[in-house]
Design an enzyme around this catalytic site. Structure first.
Site, PDB file in Angstrom:
ATOM      1  N   ASN A  38       0.816  -1.215   0.000  1.00 31.89           N
ATOM      2  CA  ASN A  38       0.000   0.000   0.000  1.00 31.89           C
ATOM      3  C   ASN A  38       0.857   1.277   0.000  1.00 31.89           C
ATOM      4  O   ASN A  38       1.669   1.496   0.895  1.00 31.89           O
ATOM      5  CB  ASN A  38      -0.893  -0.030   1.248  1.00 31.89           C
ATOM      6  CG  ASN A  38      -2.073   0.903   1.135  1.00 31.89           C
ATOM      7  OD1 ASN A  38      -2.084   1.816   0.312  1.00 31.89           O
ATOM      8  ND2 ASN A  38      -3.075   0.671   1.970  1.00 31.89           N
ATOM      9  N   HIS A 123     -14.735  -5.658  10.196  1.00 33.43           N
ATOM     10  CA  HIS A 123     -14.435  -4.311  10.684  1.00 33.43           C
ATOM     11  C   HIS A 123     -15.709  -3.538  10.947  1.00 33.43           C
ATOM     12  O   HIS A 123     -16.426  -3.210  10.008  1.00 33.43           O
ATOM     13  CB  HIS A 123     -13.652  -3.532   9.629  1.00 33.43           C
ATOM     14  CG  HIS A 123     -12.238  -3.949   9.539  1.00 33.43           C
ATOM     15  ND1 HIS A 123     -11.207  -3.094   9.790  1.00 33.43           N
ATOM     16  CD2 HIS A 123     -11.669  -5.136   9.246  1.00 33.43           C
ATOM     17  CE1 HIS A 123     -10.072  -3.735   9.649  1.00 33.43           C
ATOM     18  NE2 HIS A 123     -10.332  -4.980   9.308  1.00 33.43           N
ATOM     19  N   ARG A 148     -13.801  -6.301  14.786  1.00 31.30           N
ATOM     20  CA  ARG A 148     -12.882  -5.247  15.228  1.00 31.30           C
ATOM     21  C   ARG A 148     -13.689  -3.974  15.415  1.00 31.30           C
ATOM     22  O   ARG A 148     -14.472  -3.615  14.517  1.00 31.30           O
ATOM     23  CB  ARG A 148     -11.792  -5.038  14.169  1.00 31.30           C
ATOM     24  CG  ARG A 148     -10.711  -4.078  14.607  1.00 31.30           C
ATOM     25  CD  ARG A 148      -9.718  -3.805  13.498  1.00 31.30           C
ATOM     26  NE  ARG A 148     -10.062  -2.587  12.787  1.00 31.30           N
ATOM     27  CZ  ARG A 148      -9.190  -1.845  12.081  1.00 31.30           C
ATOM     28  NH1 ARG A 148      -7.927  -2.228  11.981  1.00 31.30           N
ATOM     29  NH2 ARG A 148      -9.567  -0.750  11.464  1.00 31.30           N
ATOM     30  N   TYR A 160      -7.906   7.024  12.470  1.00 34.80           N
ATOM     31  CA  TYR A 160      -7.544   5.947  11.554  1.00 34.80           C
ATOM     32  C   TYR A 160      -8.536   4.782  11.675  1.00 34.80           C
ATOM     33  O   TYR A 160      -8.934   4.397  12.757  1.00 34.80           O
ATOM     34  CB  TYR A 160      -6.136   5.441  11.881  1.00 34.80           C
ATOM     35  CG  TYR A 160      -5.587   4.610  10.771  1.00 34.80           C
ATOM     36  CD1 TYR A 160      -4.846   5.189   9.749  1.00 34.80           C
ATOM     37  CD2 TYR A 160      -5.839   3.253  10.706  1.00 34.80           C
ATOM     38  CE1 TYR A 160      -4.366   4.432   8.702  1.00 34.80           C
ATOM     39  CE2 TYR A 160      -5.365   2.492   9.661  1.00 34.80           C
ATOM     40  CZ  TYR A 160      -4.628   3.086   8.660  1.00 34.80           C
ATOM     41  OH  TYR A 160      -4.156   2.338   7.629  1.00 34.80           O
ATOM     42  N   ASP A 212      -7.760  -2.095  17.098  1.00 37.02           N
ATOM     43  CA  ASP A 212      -6.458  -1.740  16.511  1.00 37.02           C
ATOM     44  C   ASP A 212      -6.014  -0.381  17.061  1.00 37.02           C
ATOM     45  O   ASP A 212      -6.699   0.627  16.857  1.00 37.02           O
ATOM     46  CB  ASP A 212      -6.612  -1.669  14.985  1.00 37.02           C
ATOM     47  CG  ASP A 212      -5.272  -1.623  14.264  1.00 37.02           C
ATOM     48  OD1 ASP A 212      -4.249  -1.383  14.931  1.00 37.02           O
ATOM     49  OD2 ASP A 212      -5.266  -1.816  13.035  1.00 37.02           O
ATOM     50  N   HIS A 214      -3.127   0.898  16.258  1.00 40.02           N
ATOM     51  CA  HIS A 214      -2.383   1.462  15.142  1.00 40.02           C
ATOM     52  C   HIS A 214      -1.091   2.142  15.545  1.00 40.02           C
ATOM     53  O   HIS A 214      -0.769   3.235  15.069  1.00 40.02           O
ATOM     54  CB  HIS A 214      -3.280   2.392  14.304  1.00 40.02           C
ATOM     55  CG  HIS A 214      -3.135   2.074  12.886  1.00 40.02           C
ATOM     56  ND1 HIS A 214      -2.260   2.733  12.071  1.00 40.02           N
ATOM     57  CD2 HIS A 214      -3.668   1.097  12.161  1.00 40.02           C
ATOM     58  CE1 HIS A 214      -2.283   2.173  10.901  1.00 40.02           C
ATOM     59  NE2 HIS A 214      -3.120   1.173  10.921  1.00 40.02           N
ATOM     60  N   GLU A 238      -4.359  -4.616  19.061  1.00 41.14           N
ATOM     61  CA  GLU A 238      -3.398  -4.790  17.960  1.00 41.14           C
ATOM     62  C   GLU A 238      -2.482  -3.575  17.868  1.00 41.14           C
ATOM     63  O   GLU A 238      -2.941  -2.441  18.030  1.00 41.14           O
ATOM     64  CB  GLU A 238      -4.229  -4.937  16.677  1.00 41.14           C
ATOM     65  CG  GLU A 238      -3.439  -4.894  15.400  1.00 41.14           C
ATOM     66  CD  GLU A 238      -4.366  -4.828  14.194  1.00 41.14           C
ATOM     67  OE1 GLU A 238      -5.574  -5.168  14.301  1.00 41.14           O
ATOM     68  OE2 GLU A 238      -3.889  -4.416  13.122  1.00 41.14           O
ATOM     69  N   GLU A 264       1.580  -6.534  11.308  1.00 43.77           N
ATOM     70  CA  GLU A 264       1.191  -6.334   9.909  1.00 43.77           C
ATOM     71  C   GLU A 264       2.248  -5.568   9.120  1.00 43.77           C
ATOM     72  O   GLU A 264       2.268  -5.643   7.897  1.00 43.77           O
ATOM     73  CB  GLU A 264      -0.176  -5.645   9.809  1.00 43.77           C
ATOM     74  CG  GLU A 264      -0.185  -4.204  10.280  1.00 43.77           C
ATOM     75  CD  GLU A 264      -1.564  -3.562  10.156  1.00 43.77           C
ATOM     76  OE1 GLU A 264      -2.534  -4.153  10.636  1.00 43.77           O
ATOM     77  OE2 GLU A 264      -1.648  -2.473   9.573  1.00 43.77           O
ATOM     78  N   ARG A 285       0.691 -10.999  13.301  1.00 40.60           N
ATOM     79  CA  ARG A 285      -0.188 -10.539  12.213  1.00 40.60           C
ATOM     80  C   ARG A 285       0.523 -10.414  10.865  1.00 40.60           C
ATOM     81  O   ARG A 285       0.012  -9.790   9.940  1.00 40.60           O
ATOM     82  CB  ARG A 285      -0.795  -9.179  12.616  1.00 40.60           C
ATOM     83  CG  ARG A 285      -1.880  -9.399  13.633  1.00 40.60           C
ATOM     84  CD  ARG A 285      -2.690  -8.190  13.932  1.00 40.60           C
ATOM     85  NE  ARG A 285      -2.988  -7.300  12.846  1.00 40.60           N
ATOM     86  CZ  ARG A 285      -3.897  -7.533  11.898  1.00 40.60           C
ATOM     87  NH1 ARG A 285      -4.563  -8.660  11.898  1.00 40.60           N
ATOM     88  NH2 ARG A 285      -4.111  -6.642  10.966  1.00 40.60           N
ATOM     89  N   HIS A 314      -2.920 -10.291   8.977  1.00 39.77           N
ATOM     90  CA  HIS A 314      -3.420  -9.085   8.311  1.00 39.77           C
ATOM     91  C   HIS A 314      -4.212  -9.513   7.076  1.00 39.77           C
ATOM     92  O   HIS A 314      -3.765 -10.354   6.308  1.00 39.77           O
ATOM     93  CB  HIS A 314      -2.178  -8.280   7.900  1.00 39.77           C
ATOM     94  CG  HIS A 314      -2.451  -6.928   7.350  1.00 39.77           C
ATOM     95  ND1 HIS A 314      -1.578  -6.303   6.501  1.00 39.77           N
ATOM     96  CD2 HIS A 314      -3.472  -6.070   7.534  1.00 39.77           C
ATOM     97  CE1 HIS A 314      -2.058  -5.113   6.184  1.00 39.77           C
ATOM     98  NE2 HIS A 314      -3.190  -4.935   6.809  1.00 39.77           N
ATOM     99  N   ASP A 318      -6.245  -3.949   1.152  1.00 41.27           N
ATOM    100  CA  ASP A 318      -5.078  -3.659   0.314  1.00 41.27           C
ATOM    101  C   ASP A 318      -4.219  -4.915   0.113  1.00 41.27           C
ATOM    102  O   ASP A 318      -3.129  -4.824  -0.447  1.00 41.27           O
ATOM    103  CB  ASP A 318      -4.252  -2.495   0.881  1.00 41.27           C
ATOM    104  CG  ASP A 318      -3.782  -2.728   2.299  1.00 41.27           C
ATOM    105  OD1 ASP A 318      -4.109  -3.773   2.873  1.00 41.27           O
ATOM    106  OD2 ASP A 318      -3.087  -1.853   2.832  1.00 41.27           O
ATOM    107  N   GLU A 341      -8.032 -11.750   9.632  1.00 44.78           N
ATOM    108  CA  GLU A 341      -8.750 -10.513   9.307  1.00 44.78           C
ATOM    109  C   GLU A 341      -9.422 -10.662   7.939  1.00 44.78           C
ATOM    110  O   GLU A 341      -8.839 -11.203   7.000  1.00 44.78           O
ATOM    111  CB  GLU A 341      -7.756  -9.348   9.259  1.00 44.78           C
ATOM    112  CG  GLU A 341      -8.399  -8.013   8.932  1.00 44.78           C
ATOM    113  CD  GLU A 341      -7.381  -6.869   8.916  1.00 44.78           C
ATOM    114  OE1 GLU A 341      -6.165  -7.138   8.930  1.00 44.78           O
ATOM    115  OE2 GLU A 341      -7.823  -5.706   8.880  1.00 44.78           O
ATOM    116  N   TRP A 404       2.597   6.534  12.860  1.00 39.34           N
ATOM    117  CA  TRP A 404       1.534   6.112  11.951  1.00 39.34           C
ATOM    118  C   TRP A 404       0.368   7.083  11.897  1.00 39.34           C
ATOM    119  O   TRP A 404       0.515   8.262  12.102  1.00 39.34           O
ATOM    120  CB  TRP A 404       1.033   4.704  12.310  1.00 39.34           C
ATOM    121  CG  TRP A 404       1.858   3.657  11.648  1.00 39.34           C
ATOM    122  CD1 TRP A 404       1.676   3.128  10.392  1.00 39.34           C
ATOM    123  CD2 TRP A 404       3.041   3.019  12.165  1.00 39.34           C
ATOM    124  NE1 TRP A 404       2.654   2.218  10.119  1.00 39.34           N
ATOM    125  CE2 TRP A 404       3.510   2.135  11.169  1.00 39.34           C
ATOM    126  CE3 TRP A 404       3.756   3.142  13.347  1.00 39.34           C
ATOM    127  CZ2 TRP A 404       4.637   1.355  11.339  1.00 39.34           C
ATOM    128  CZ3 TRP A 404       4.876   2.365  13.506  1.00 39.34           C
ATOM    129  CH2 TRP A 404       5.318   1.480  12.514  1.00 39.34           C
TER     130      TRP A 404
END
Ligand code: KDG
Ligand code: MG
Length: 404
Positions: A38, A123, A148, A160, A212, A214, A238, A264, A285, A314, A318, A341, A404
């Site tokens: 990605n 999700h 999630r 996010y 998550d 992130h 996560e 991930e 992940r 993961h 994407d 996931e 991130w």
């Protein structure tokens, strides 16, 4: 002797950008691999086109492990997302070829099924808690046993995992430059337990809830979050801290019994060695397409099995349907599978990729088609040219770039 006669890279954007490697053999068998990274899609496309595809032509497609070692060791430069995604695409395409030659789905070549189906999580997200609750309800109606949960944090611009809402699918990448979002840890740490409380109040404890973070927290903040969520019994949190710092998880682990997942953005068995051997996380992940393919991820899972660590790969949108199928074959076969996931793919991805995997009652199955069970239509792909799109960046109030 059968040889690889062609290896080509197709970059297309049916709903989002995907990089697909197509390998053809002298027996007319075609295998496909996913090489999507990605926001850095063209870097992997170039790595493959300029440095790997010319080396594949003339090789024996049956020698998967030897080809893996040849590409990994022969590059001199090892690991990293671009290299490991490129090697993964070749590896997965060769497993697809082997399955088609054998007339067997790939999971049968990996030792056969260790379970009847692959538990997946979807999700659910919302711009506020009521919207999140509706999204959880929609997942439960579809049969999901694991969800999630993410909700926009008050005072944070572009949380996010919440923006770019499109039915049950979210797409975090947009625009020719990264979207600028904001981050505020204090609000988040206060808000997250309230989100879990609201979901447990409405739906009870019969559904697995995942979350998550992130990579947004320091180790001690992550420890606080883990503790504050313990009453709501999350399946996992996560990426609580930036993933590249394996030792940070010692602090988090020491302070909370909330299960931890990470990986991930990691790309090799060495990137998770400390996490696994010190039992610092419960789930890894790493994905088939960013971690060297089925051959390498299988070794990573075998190491994890020794230490009681499970898989939780993961599987965002994407990763193309080719990657998703490869993940499902491996998930079905390994003994220490945890969860997978599943985000699904936006239209018109279905015009380019035809997959034979199925979803029913919260579980997925890769299907019985030989190989991976995904057909890739190159002509259809040509109708959707590449468009640059980037994942967002986050800044603190003072403008500092955050993790991130
Ligand atoms: O490429 C990045 C996305 O796949 C990722 O940010 C989504 O965090 C994500 C997840 O857990 O699926
Ligand atoms: Mg994530």
């Amino acid at each position: 002797m059968t040889r690889i006669t062609d290896a080509r890279v197709v970059v297309s954007s049916p709903g989002r950008n995907y990089v697909t490697l197509v390998v053809e053999t002298s027996d007319g068998v075609v295998g496909v691999g996913d090489a999507t990274l990605n926001g850095r899609e063209l870097a992997v496309a170039s790595y493959l086109r300029d440095h790997v595809c010319p080396l594949l032509v003339g090789r024996d497609p049956a020698r998967i492990e030897d080809t893996w070692q040849y590409l990994y060791k022969g590059a001199y430069w090892r690991r990293g997302p671009v290299t490991m995604t490129a090697v993964a695409a070749v590896d997965v395409a060769l497993w697809d070829v082997k399955g088609k030659v054998a007339g067997l789905p790939v999971y049968q070549l990996l030792g056969g099924a260790s379970r009847d189906g692959v538990l997946v999580y979807g999700h659910a997200d919302g711009r506020d808690v009521p919207e999140l609750l509706e999204a959880v309800a929609a997942h439960l109606e579809q049969g999901y046993e694991a969800v999630r949960i993410q909700a926009a944090v008050p005072g944070v611009v572009g949380t996010y995992g919440v923006s770019q809402h499109d039915g049950l699918i979210y797409e975090p990448a947009s625009g020719a430059r990264p979207e600028e979002t904001t981050w505020e840890t204090t609000s988040y740490l206060d808000f997250a337990p309230r989100v879990f409380e609201a979901v447990r109040d409405r739906f009870g404890f019969g559904v697995h809830l995942l979350h998550d973070v992130h990579h947004r927290l320091t180790p001690i903040e992550a420890a606080r979050l883990g503790r504050s969520l313990e009453p709501y019994r999350p399946f996992w949190i996560e990426d609580a801290t930036p993933a590249e710092d394996q030792s940070a998880f010692r602090t988090v682990r020491a302070h909370t019994t909330t299960p931890l997942a990470v990986g991930e953005v990691l790309n090799s068995i060495w990137d998770v060695q400390t996490l696994i051997t010190e039992r610092l996380v419960d789930y890894v992940r790493t994905s088939v397409s960013h971690t060297g393919g089925i051959s390498h991820l299988r070794k990573l899972y075998a190491l994890a099995e020794l230490y009681g660590v499970r898989s939780g790969a993961h599987g965002a949108g994407d990763l193309s349907p080719v990657a998703h199928a490869a993940a499902l074959h491996l998930d079905l076969a390994i003994p220490n599978f945890g969860i997978q996931e599943h985000m699904g793919h936006r239209d018109p991805a279905g015009e380019v990729f035809t997959s034979s995997y199925t979803f029913s009652g919260g579980y997925m199955h890769p299907g019985q088609a030989p190989g991976l069970g995904v057909e890739f239509d190159e002509r259809a792909a040509a109708r959707f040219p590449y468009e640059p799109r980037y994942l967002p960046v986050a800044r603190r109030r003072d403008g500092t770039l955050h993790d991130w």
